[in-house]
Design a protein around this motif. Structure first.
Motif, mmCIF file in Angstrom:
data_model
loop_
_atom_site.group_PDB
_atom_site.id
_atom_site.type_symbol
_atom_site.label_atom_id
_atom_site.label_comp_id
_atom_site.label_asym_id
_atom_site.label_seq_id
_atom_site.Cartn_x
_atom_site.Cartn_y
_atom_site.Cartn_z
ATOM 1 N N LEU A 6 57.563 46.593 72.758
ATOM 2 C CA LEU A 6 58.766 45.891 72.315
ATOM 3 C C LEU A 6 59.954 46.827 72.122
ATOM 4 O O LEU A 6 61.090 46.357 71.985
ATOM 5 C CB LEU A 6 58.483 45.139 71.009
ATOM 6 C CG LEU A 6 57.357 44.092 71.072
ATOM 7 C CD1 LEU A 6 57.158 43.449 69.714
ATOM 8 C CD2 LEU A 6 57.669 43.051 72.134
ATOM 9 N N THR A 46 63.027 49.327 72.931
ATOM 10 C CA THR A 46 63.968 49.478 74.036
ATOM 11 C C THR A 46 63.940 50.918 74.523
ATOM 12 O O THR A 46 63.404 51.809 73.848
ATOM 13 C CB THR A 46 65.394 49.116 73.595
ATOM 14 O OG1 THR A 46 65.818 50.063 72.591
ATOM 15 C CG2 THR A 46 65.457 47.711 73.038
ATOM 16 N N ARG A 88 63.712 46.711 77.654
ATOM 17 C CA ARG A 88 62.510 46.898 76.869
ATOM 18 C C ARG A 88 61.460 47.638 77.714
ATOM 19 O O ARG A 88 61.401 47.470 78.933
ATOM 20 C CB ARG A 88 61.956 45.561 76.379
ATOM 21 C CG ARG A 88 62.857 44.873 75.358
ATOM 22 C CD ARG A 88 62.123 43.785 74.606
ATOM 23 N NE ARG A 88 62.998 43.149 73.624
ATOM 24 C CZ ARG A 88 63.233 43.633 72.408
ATOM 25 N NH1 ARG A 88 62.654 44.770 72.043
ATOM 26 N NH2 ARG A 88 64.038 43.010 71.571
ATOM 27 N N ASP A 131 59.329 45.691 80.144
ATOM 28 C CA ASP A 131 59.943 45.217 81.388
ATOM 29 C C ASP A 131 59.958 46.283 82.484
ATOM 30 O O ASP A 131 60.137 45.948 83.657
ATOM 31 C CB ASP A 131 61.374 44.745 81.103
ATOM 32 C CG ASP A 131 61.410 43.556 80.156
ATOM 33 O OD1 ASP A 131 60.454 42.767 80.178
ATOM 34 O OD2 ASP A 131 62.395 43.441 79.390
#
Length: 336
Positions: free
Chosen positions: A160, A162, A208, A211
């Motif tokens: 989670l 960044t 994130r 991703d």
């Protein structure tokens, strides 16, 4: 520990030559520790290990004794089993304990794994509790297993986070010094995927980690033997792989560098086996040990040679009549 002899090295490659070996042996014989340091400080620990292996046993023991706390502990991690055990005993438990503090956990375990139990306890008793616990934990795994050989320093973040948050944490003083991947773990510390460092640096700061991560990775249980995980690295061209405990939690990682060394040792063992040399025999092994290891198959070779000569003796009359048959005698003997 005091400043080691290999903190700075020349950019030029240093070649181990007979002249260098002779100079180090002479400096050792004269007890000139300063000259020894000057001669070997440009060398990488692996080169110093090779140098020690080429020195007469009495000279190398005297050399490490004269260097004392200036002996670079990284050298111990580059020595073969017999030579390492010999020099560890020459250094003494106090100096070895100092070396254990400086080495990575896997290297520290490698250095003391072949000592007698009493010697291990004596060394570990002089190591701080935190470092001692890590080394003992490594020694609990089977020799050659992923748990014994894994690196215990790695970077693991929540998916989670960044990119910006991850970079901030990586800049912290207690962050590992050397890493190529950032592993993503869930609340139970189980690996979910990883982000290569190069991809992290190129990604938008607001993205994130989940991703930009990849979940295509080979997870290796800590109990996996070296033959099995070496195959995985070779077959799938891995550069690193996460190691998990019996609950699936991330506890370390294996690097390609460690696996290359293992593959080299395995190949060397196979080549030696073709010549009848056992796996635990090395050039630095004591003469008594080498004699004992080779006695069985040398004795069998002697018996088969005697048997071949007896068989040849049965055909003595034929050899007298047809002398040309004597040409075949070496062939018969070698077949024994």
């Amino acid at each position: 520990m005091s400043e080691t002899i290999n903190d700075t090295r020349t950019a030029e490659p240093v070649v181990l030559t007979p002249e260098l070996l002779r100079a180090v042996v002479e400096a050792t014989a004269s007890g000139d520790a300063a000259a020894i340091k000057e001669l070997i400080w440009p060398l990488h620990p692996a080169d110093v290990a090779s140098l020690l292996g080429a020195m007469p046993p009495a000279s190398r023991r005297a050399m490490v004794t004269q260097l004392g706390t200036d002996f670079d502990p990284e050298i111990l991690a580059e020595l073969d089993e017999d030579l390492r055990t010999e020099l560890v005993r020459a250094l003494g438990t106090k100096t070895v304990a100092e070396a254990v503090k400086e080495l990575d956990v896997e290297d520290a375990a490698y250095v003391i794994e072949d000592l007698e139990d009493a010697e291990k306890r004596e060394v570990l008793a002089q190591v701080p509790i935190e470092d001692r616990a890590e080394v003992v934990d490594a020694l609990l795994f089977e020799e050659g297993s992923a748990g014994r050989l894994m690196h215990r320093e790695f970077v693991a973040f929540s998916p989670l986070l960044t990119v910006a948050e991850a970079l901030t944490q990586l800049a912290a003083p207690d962050s590992p010094e050397d890493y190529q991947e950032i592993y993503l773990v869930d609340a139970d510390q189980k690996p979910l995927g990883f982000v290569p460092l190069s991809r992290l640096l190129r990604s938008p700061r607001s993205a994130r980690l989940a991703d930009i991560a990849t979940d295509e990775m080979k997870v290796i249980p800590a109990t996996t033997d070296q033959t099995s995980f070496a195959y995985l690295f070779e077959h799938y061209h891995l550069t690193s792989a996460p190691v998990t405990d019996d609950r699936g939690r991330l506890v370390g990682l294996l690097s390609a560098g460690s696996v290359v060394e293992i593959l080299k040792e395995m190949h060397q063992s196979e080549v030696l086996a073709l010549g009848g040399v056992q796996e635990d025999e090395s050039l630095s092994a004591p003469i008594r040990k080498v004699t004992w290891l080779r006695f069985s198959w040398l004795f069998v070779n002697l018996l088969t040679a005697i048997l071949a000569s007896i068989v040849i003796g049965f055909f003595e009359a034929s050899l007298v009549e047809v002398v040309a048959l004597a040409v075949l005698m070496p062939i018969v003997a070698s077949m024994g």
